[in-house]
Design a protein around this motif. Structure first.
Motif: not given
Length: 363
Positions: A3, A8, A14, A66
């Protein structure tokens, strides 16, 4: 799972996760959609033949963009034949996913059973492992062997088709061979009446939005029972209903279960009383045979008489039975009881069938 500083996933990461998960789910889907699979690959044995279904170390995961969500992670339990089993847990713990795993109605291709077994008892010493059963075979099991009442009927019923057409479709798909449209409609009307819908002909022609929440849920129960399943799953069927309707639906389901009404073809009359009680009369050929019809002689042991009450012998009742204290002492000794003082209640009928309850303080 890498991340960035804000917590994120990066677009690159991703895409990598998504690509890897698609590769995994493609393998599961390819195996599930195979045709002409030898039955030996998914035939299994029940650990206990008295169980309708056995969940054994079930793992159901969702492969998302994810990462992997482990919705069900090592669940094991059994549902005995003829019993009601409740699965309790907080929202999001995997109750619905466990039920959908049994039905093979997981959101595909993301949702997959990755480990464990779900053994479904088909009777006659035959069982399938649902986790390995191919998709084409499951179409014959859903409805006929296992059926499900979902949480929200408005998301399960098709809003553009009439109620009757939706139940007709289920019956035609699973049991339509040799039946005319009139036969199927008659069966649908019977199902609506069986779940306590008085105006069955009118409801048959209605759309889902024209019914109340309780009526829609009754329709869902009718659909679930239409093909006489051996196992019925109720996934929080009263969640969207008010308290009064919740009680009515639960009472209806219990009433149907207590009267073995999953086999609707055995029912000649279903009578909805003014107090809401559902009474069922089976066809003569489906009613249990009596001992007299089978030519079996029976004896009535008569109403039991109390011979000991809280350690006190009731001699009057002993004499009425043609017994005395000598018989009583011998019987207590045979039953492994020391003295009448240890007995809270002892009854005997004319056939000399004995019931004994000892005082709590006596071990």
């Amino acid at each position: 799972m890498a991340k960035n500083q804000d917590g994120y996933l990066s677009a690159k990461e991703s895409r990598r996760i998504s690509k890897e998960n698609r590769r995994i789910t493609d393998q599961y889907e390819k195996r599930r959609k195979r045709r002409n699979v030898p039955e030996s690959e998914y035939t299994t044995q029940m650990k206990d033949p008295a169980n309708a279904v056995e969940f054994d170390n079930l793992h159901t995961y969702f492969f998302t963009d994810t990462g992997v969500v482990k919705s069900v992670d090592g669940v094991s339990f059994e549902v005995p034949i003829g019993k009601t089993v409740g699965v309790v847990g907080e929202s999001g713990c995997g109750k619905s996913v466990t039920s959908l795993s049994l039905m093979q109605l997981l959101q595909r291709p993301q949702g997959q059973i990755v480990e464990g077994a779900i053994r479904l008892n088909l009777g006659n010493d035959k069982a399938y492992d649902i986790a390995k059963t191919p998709a084409d075979k499951m179409q014959g099991l859903r409805g006929n062997y296992i059926s499900m009442i979902f949480q929200e009927p408005m998301t399960s019923l098709n809003p553009v088709f009439r109620i009757g057409a939706q139940i007709d479709e289920v019956i035609a798909l699973h049991e339509g061979e040799g039946k005319t449209k009139e036969d199927i409609k008659k069966r649908t009307i019977e199902m609506l009446e069986m779940v306590g819908i008085a105006n069955s002909e009118g409801v048959y022609a209605m759309y889902p939005h024209e019914l109340s929440g309780g009526m829609r849920q009754r329709v869902m129960i009718a659909i679930a029972l239409a093909c006489e399943p051996k196992l019925l799953i109720a996934d929080e069927p009263t969640t969207a209903l008010d308290v009064t309707i919740q009680a009515q639906i639960l009472e209806l389901m219990q009433e149907l279960r207590s009267k073995s009404c999953t086999n609707i073809s055995s029912v000649e009359y279903g009578i909805l009383e003014t107090d809401g009680t559902l009474n069922v009369i089976l066809f003569p050929a489906e009613r249990p045979a009596t001992a007299g019809q089978l030519g079996i002689s029976t004896s009535d042991g008569g109403y039991p008489s109390i011979v000991i009450n809280d350690g006190r012998v009731i001699d009057t009742n002993l004499r009425k039975l043609g017994l005395d204290r000598n018989w009583l002492s011998a019987e207590l000794k045979r039953q492994g009881r020391g003295s009448e003082k240890d007995i809270f209640l002892m009854t005997v009928n004319q056939s000399r069938e004995v019931y004994i309850s000892v005082k709590e303080a006596v071990q």
